[in-house]
Design an enzyme around this catalytic site. Structure first.
Site, PDB file in Angstrom:
ATOM      1  CB  SER A  28      15.813  83.528 -36.392  1.00 35.94           C
ATOM      2  OG  SER A  28      15.105  84.897 -36.018  1.00 35.94           O
ATOM      3  CG  ASP A  55      14.950  76.980 -53.057  1.00 32.77           C
ATOM      4  OD1 ASP A  55      15.754  75.773 -52.549  1.00 32.77           O
ATOM      5  OD2 ASP A  55      13.837  76.851 -53.031  1.00 32.77           O
ATOM      6  CG  ASN A  83       4.869  74.651 -55.656  1.00 29.42           C
ATOM      7  OD1 ASN A  83       4.413  74.786 -56.704  1.00 29.42           O
ATOM      8  ND2 ASN A  83       6.105  74.355 -55.079  1.00 29.42           N
ATOM      9  CD  GLN A 107       1.917  76.335 -49.294  1.00 32.56           C
ATOM     10  OE1 GLN A 107       0.833  76.200 -49.681  1.00 32.56           O
ATOM     11  NE2 GLN A 107       2.482  77.348 -48.449  1.00 32.56           N
ATOM     12  CB  VAL A 131       7.848  76.274 -46.470  1.00 25.63           C
ATOM     13  CG1 VAL A 131       8.036  77.386 -45.337  1.00 25.63           C
ATOM     14  CG2 VAL A 131       9.030  75.580 -46.582  1.00 25.63           C
ATOM     15  CG  HIS A 188       7.162  79.927 -50.990  1.00 27.94           C
ATOM     16  ND1 HIS A 188       6.121  79.383 -50.111  1.00 27.94           N
ATOM     17  CD2 HIS A 188       7.886  79.101 -51.407  1.00 27.94           C
ATOM     18  CE1 HIS A 188       6.560  78.003 -50.228  1.00 27.94           C
ATOM     19  NE2 HIS A 188       7.401  77.781 -51.301  1.00 27.94           N
ATOM     20  CG  HIS A 236       9.163  77.889 -56.055  1.00 30.40           C
ATOM     21  ND1 HIS A 236      10.267  77.297 -55.346  1.00 30.40           N
ATOM     22  CD2 HIS A 236       8.037  77.722 -55.270  1.00 30.40           C
ATOM     23  CE1 HIS A 236       9.825  76.723 -54.235  1.00 30.40           C
ATOM     24  NE2 HIS A 236       8.442  77.034 -54.071  1.00 30.40           N
TER      25      HIS A 236
END
Length: 112
Positions: free
Chosen positions: A12, A29, A85, A92, A94, A98, A100
């Protein structure tokens, strides 16, 4: 409405894919902190590392193995950093687990 990373995973929201399989999706990123800055996210929504349990061990190991595979493919033989994170105090931003992957330059310690 699903989270930002869920929307990236389902297409999306556009992203620059680096790697994908049935368990995870990795993408560049949009605000890189190093010459190579890739986010590796599980396809299943988990808010953070703090919400994982023993049932997530295989998926977490897979995310780390994918991080190493991407690092090799990006020529990061001199070294790189993998960071998760967790929570607001951990940086963090979001609410979807995840990793990095950062590399392509010397990385100091401690991070900012």
């Amino acid at each position: 409405m699903s989270c930002l990373f869920c929307q990236i995973i389902d297409g999306s929201i556009p992203s620059t894919a680096v790697y994908q399989d049935e368990q995870c999706y990795a993408f560049a990123d949009i605000n890189p902190q190093a010459p190579v800055h890739i986010l590796i996210v599980p396809r299943v929504h988990i808010a953070s590392l703090a919400q994982t349990g023993p049932e997530d061990t295989a998926m977490l190991g897979h995310l780390m193995a994918v991080s190493a595979e991407i690092a090799r493919s990006k020529g990061l033989g001199a070294g790189y950093r993998v960071v998760a994170n967790t929570g607001s105090d951990g940086g963090q931003t979001v609410g979807h687990l995840h990793l990095h992957l950062l590399g392509g330059r010397g990385l100091g310690w401690p991070p900012g």
